[in-house]
Design a protein around this motif. Structure first.
Motif, PDB file in Angstrom:
ATOM      1  N   PRO A   1      19.068  32.172  10.128  1.00  0.00           N
ATOM      2  CA  PRO A   1      20.119  31.390  10.807  1.00  0.00           C
ATOM      3  C   PRO A   1      20.862  32.192  11.875  1.00  0.00           C
ATOM      4  O   PRO A   1      21.301  31.626  12.884  1.00  0.00           O
ATOM      5  CB  PRO A   1      21.071  30.973   9.689  1.00  0.00           C
ATOM      6  CG  PRO A   1      20.552  31.521   8.434  1.00  0.00           C
ATOM      7  CD  PRO A   1      19.314  32.283   8.705  1.00  0.00           C
ATOM      8  N   LEU A   2      21.008  33.495  11.656  1.00  0.00           N
ATOM      9  CA  LEU A   2      21.691  34.310  12.664  1.00  0.00           C
ATOM     10  C   LEU A   2      20.907  34.342  13.971  1.00  0.00           C
ATOM     11  O   LEU A   2      21.493  34.276  15.053  1.00  0.00           O
ATOM     12  CB  LEU A   2      21.921  35.721  12.145  1.00  0.00           C
ATOM     13  CG  LEU A   2      22.950  35.850  11.021  1.00  0.00           C
ATOM     14  CD1 LEU A   2      23.026  37.296  10.535  1.00  0.00           C
ATOM     15  CD2 LEU A   2      24.307  35.374  11.488  1.00  0.00           C
ATOM     16  N   LEU A   3      19.596  34.449  13.879  1.00  0.00           N
ATOM     17  CA  LEU A   3      18.780  34.417  15.095  1.00  0.00           C
ATOM     18  C   LEU A   3      18.893  33.064  15.791  1.00  0.00           C
ATOM     19  O   LEU A   3      18.913  32.991  17.024  1.00  0.00           O
ATOM     20  CB  LEU A   3      17.319  34.719  14.768  1.00  0.00           C
ATOM     21  CG  LEU A   3      17.000  36.172  14.465  1.00  0.00           C
ATOM     22  CD1 LEU A   3      15.558  36.323  13.996  1.00  0.00           C
ATOM     23  CD2 LEU A   3      17.246  37.035  15.691  1.00  0.00           C
ATOM     24  N   GLY A   4      18.958  32.003  14.994  1.00  0.00           N
ATOM     25  CA  GLY A   4      19.137  30.672  15.580  1.00  0.00           C
ATOM     26  C   GLY A   4      20.454  30.548  16.312  1.00  0.00           C
ATOM     27  O   GLY A   4      20.530  29.906  17.363  1.00  0.00           O
TER      28      GLY A   4
ATOM     29  N   MET B   1      22.151  33.098  17.634  1.00  0.00           N
ATOM     30  CA  MET B   1      22.144  34.009  18.774  1.00  0.00           C
ATOM     31  C   MET B   1      21.301  33.477  19.926  1.00  0.00           C
ATOM     32  O   MET B   1      21.608  33.716  21.094  1.00  0.00           O
ATOM     33  CB  MET B   1      21.631  35.387  18.351  1.00  0.00           C
ATOM     34  CG  MET B   1      22.600  36.138  17.459  1.00  0.00           C
ATOM     35  SD  MET B   1      21.929  37.677  16.792  1.00  0.00           S
ATOM     36  CE  MET B   1      21.440  38.544  18.267  1.00  0.00           C
ATOM     37  N   PHE B   2      20.233  32.785  19.604  1.00  0.00           N
ATOM     38  CA  PHE B   2      19.319  32.261  20.620  1.00  0.00           C
ATOM     39  C   PHE B   2      19.205  30.746  20.443  1.00  0.00           C
ATOM     40  O   PHE B   2      18.384  30.262  19.654  1.00  0.00           O
ATOM     41  CB  PHE B   2      17.935  32.916  20.495  1.00  0.00           C
ATOM     42  CG  PHE B   2      17.969  34.410  20.606  1.00  0.00           C
ATOM     43  CD1 PHE B   2      18.153  35.027  21.826  1.00  0.00           C
ATOM     44  CD2 PHE B   2      17.831  35.208  19.465  1.00  0.00           C
ATOM     45  CE1 PHE B   2      18.187  36.402  21.928  1.00  0.00           C
ATOM     46  CE2 PHE B   2      17.861  36.581  19.554  1.00  0.00           C
ATOM     47  CZ  PHE B   2      18.051  37.186  20.786  1.00  0.00           C
ATOM     48  N   PRO B   3      20.001  29.985  21.169  1.00  0.00           N
ATOM     49  CA  PRO B   3      19.996  28.521  21.015  1.00  0.00           C
ATOM     50  C   PRO B   3      18.641  27.885  21.307  1.00  0.00           C
ATOM     51  O   PRO B   3      18.333  26.826  20.772  1.00  0.00           O
ATOM     52  CB  PRO B   3      21.047  28.045  22.022  1.00  0.00           C
ATOM     53  CG  PRO B   3      21.911  29.231  22.268  1.00  0.00           C
ATOM     54  CD  PRO B   3      21.033  30.430  22.076  1.00  0.00           C
ATOM     55  N   ALA B   4      17.818  28.528  22.120  1.00  0.00           N
ATOM     56  CA  ALA B   4      16.496  27.964  22.409  1.00  0.00           C
ATOM     57  C   ALA B   4      15.634  27.939  21.145  1.00  0.00           C
ATOM     58  O   ALA B   4      14.862  26.997  20.936  1.00  0.00           O
ATOM     59  CB  ALA B   4      15.805  28.781  23.492  1.00  0.00           C
ATOM     60  N   ILE B   5      15.783  28.937  20.311  1.00  0.00           N
ATOM     61  CA  ILE B   5      15.037  28.961  19.047  1.00  0.00           C
ATOM     62  C   ILE B   5      15.553  27.871  18.123  1.00  0.00           C
ATOM     63  O   ILE B   5      14.779  27.198  17.441  1.00  0.00           O
ATOM     64  CB  ILE B   5      15.151  30.350  18.370  1.00  0.00           C
ATOM     65  CG1 ILE B   5      14.444  31.396  19.206  1.00  0.00           C
ATOM     66  CG2 ILE B   5      14.576  30.323  16.961  1.00  0.00           C
ATOM     67  CD1 ILE B   5      14.630  32.817  18.678  1.00  0.00           C
TER      68      ILE B   5
ATOM     69  N   ASN C   1      14.048  26.184  12.608  1.00  0.00           N
ATOM     70  CA  ASN C   1      14.769  26.991  11.634  1.00  0.00           C
ATOM     71  C   ASN C   1      14.730  26.359  10.245  1.00  0.00           C
ATOM     72  O   ASN C   1      14.643  27.060   9.240  1.00  0.00           O
ATOM     73  CB  ASN C   1      16.202  27.281  12.083  1.00  0.00           C
ATOM     74  CG  ASN C   1      17.016  26.047  12.335  1.00  0.00           C
ATOM     75  OD1 ASN C   1      16.492  24.942  12.344  1.00  0.00           O
ATOM     76  ND2 ASN C   1      18.306  26.234  12.537  1.00  0.00           N
ATOM     77  N   TRP C   2      14.781  25.025  10.159  1.00  0.00           N
ATOM     78  CA  TRP C   2      14.673  24.362   8.862  1.00  0.00           C
ATOM     79  C   TRP C   2      13.256  24.470   8.305  1.00  0.00           C
ATOM     80  O   TRP C   2      13.061  24.571   7.083  1.00  0.00           O
ATOM     81  CB  TRP C   2      15.082  22.898   8.967  1.00  0.00           C
ATOM     82  CG  TRP C   2      16.556  22.744   9.043  1.00  0.00           C
ATOM     83  CD1 TRP C   2      17.289  22.400  10.139  1.00  0.00           C
ATOM     84  CD2 TRP C   2      17.491  22.976   7.994  1.00  0.00           C
ATOM     85  NE1 TRP C   2      18.629  22.402   9.835  1.00  0.00           N
ATOM     86  CE2 TRP C   2      18.776  22.753   8.509  1.00  0.00           C
ATOM     87  CE3 TRP C   2      17.368  23.362   6.667  1.00  0.00           C
ATOM     88  CZ2 TRP C   2      19.923  22.886   7.753  1.00  0.00           C
ATOM     89  CZ3 TRP C   2      18.521  23.494   5.913  1.00  0.00           C
ATOM     90  CH2 TRP C   2      19.768  23.253   6.448  1.00  0.00           C
ATOM     91  N   LEU C   3      12.295  24.430   9.174  1.00  0.00           N
ATOM     92  CA  LEU C   3      10.901  24.584   8.737  1.00  0.00           C
ATOM     93  C   LEU C   3      10.682  25.968   8.141  1.00  0.00           C
ATOM     94  O   LEU C   3      10.074  26.117   7.079  1.00  0.00           O
ATOM     95  CB  LEU C   3       9.957  24.349   9.920  1.00  0.00           C
ATOM     96  CG  LEU C   3       8.471  24.328   9.606  1.00  0.00           C
ATOM     97  CD1 LEU C   3       8.146  23.164   8.694  1.00  0.00           C
ATOM     98  CD2 LEU C   3       7.675  24.225  10.894  1.00  0.00           C
ATOM     99  N   VAL C   4      11.225  26.977   8.798  1.00  0.00           N
ATOM    100  CA  VAL C   4      11.099  28.346   8.284  1.00  0.00           C
ATOM    101  C   VAL C   4      11.847  28.486   6.962  1.00  0.00           C
ATOM    102  O   VAL C   4      11.321  29.017   5.988  1.00  0.00           O
ATOM    103  CB  VAL C   4      11.617  29.369   9.323  1.00  0.00           C
ATOM    104  CG1 VAL C   4      11.724  30.746   8.717  1.00  0.00           C
ATOM    105  CG2 VAL C   4      10.693  29.401  10.529  1.00  0.00           C
ATOM    106  N   LEU C   5      13.078  27.986   6.921  1.00  0.00           N
ATOM    107  CA  LEU C   5      13.876  28.097   5.698  1.00  0.00           C
ATOM    108  C   LEU C   5      13.294  27.282   4.547  1.00  0.00           C
ATOM    109  O   LEU C   5      13.348  27.692   3.391  1.00  0.00           O
ATOM    110  CB  LEU C   5      15.320  27.657   5.952  1.00  0.00           C
ATOM    111  CG  LEU C   5      16.190  28.625   6.728  1.00  0.00           C
ATOM    112  CD1 LEU C   5      17.515  27.958   7.090  1.00  0.00           C
ATOM    113  CD2 LEU C   5      16.433  29.885   5.930  1.00  0.00           C
ATOM    114  N   GLY C   6      12.744  26.113   4.860  1.00  0.00           N
ATOM    115  CA  GLY C   6      12.265  25.221   3.811  1.00  0.00           C
ATOM    116  C   GLY C   6      10.850  25.455   3.350  1.00  0.00           C
ATOM    117  O   GLY C   6      10.514  25.153   2.206  1.00  0.00           O
TER     118      GLY C   6
END
Length: 105
Positions: free
Chosen positions: A45-48, A50-54, A65-70
């Motif tokens: 989430p911190l990278l998300g 820091m970089f809104p494009a991600i 980010n939800w795909l990675v987390l989930g």
């Protein structure tokens, strides 16, 4: 000559110190791996942020980010679990080597 196996079986001070050393080694291993996993999970989430494009990236209509987390963290948890079991068993084999070596002497 120290009879290590009997020291452990009879739970003497030497045997207790050996067992505590094994438990301490396994606890240290678990804590180090937990810190690694925690850092990875918190970094996503911190990278998300820091970089809104991600953060705006979508895959199959799902935010990345939800795909990675989930979904992608579960294989990470599995691999870290396997690493822990392998290293904990190695510590136990080393412990048994010390115990058996002392009993043979």
């Amino acid at each position: 000559m120290v009879r290590t196996r009997s020291e452990v079986q009879e739970q003497t001070a030497v045997g207790d110190a050996l067992v505590r050393g094994l438990v301490r080694a396994q606890l240290g291993l678990a804590l180090r791996l937990a810190v690694v996993v925690g850092c990875i999970v918190l970094a996503i989430p911190l990278l998300g942020n820091m970089f809104p494009a991600i953060e705006a990236l979508t895959v199959f209509g799902i935010r990345a980010n939800w795909l990675v987390l989930g979904a992608l963290l579960y294989p990470l948890f599995y691999v870290v679990g396997r690493i822990y079991v392998r290293l904990a068993e190695q510590a136990e084999r080393d412990f048994m080597g010390i115990v058996d070596e002392g009993a043979d002497g």
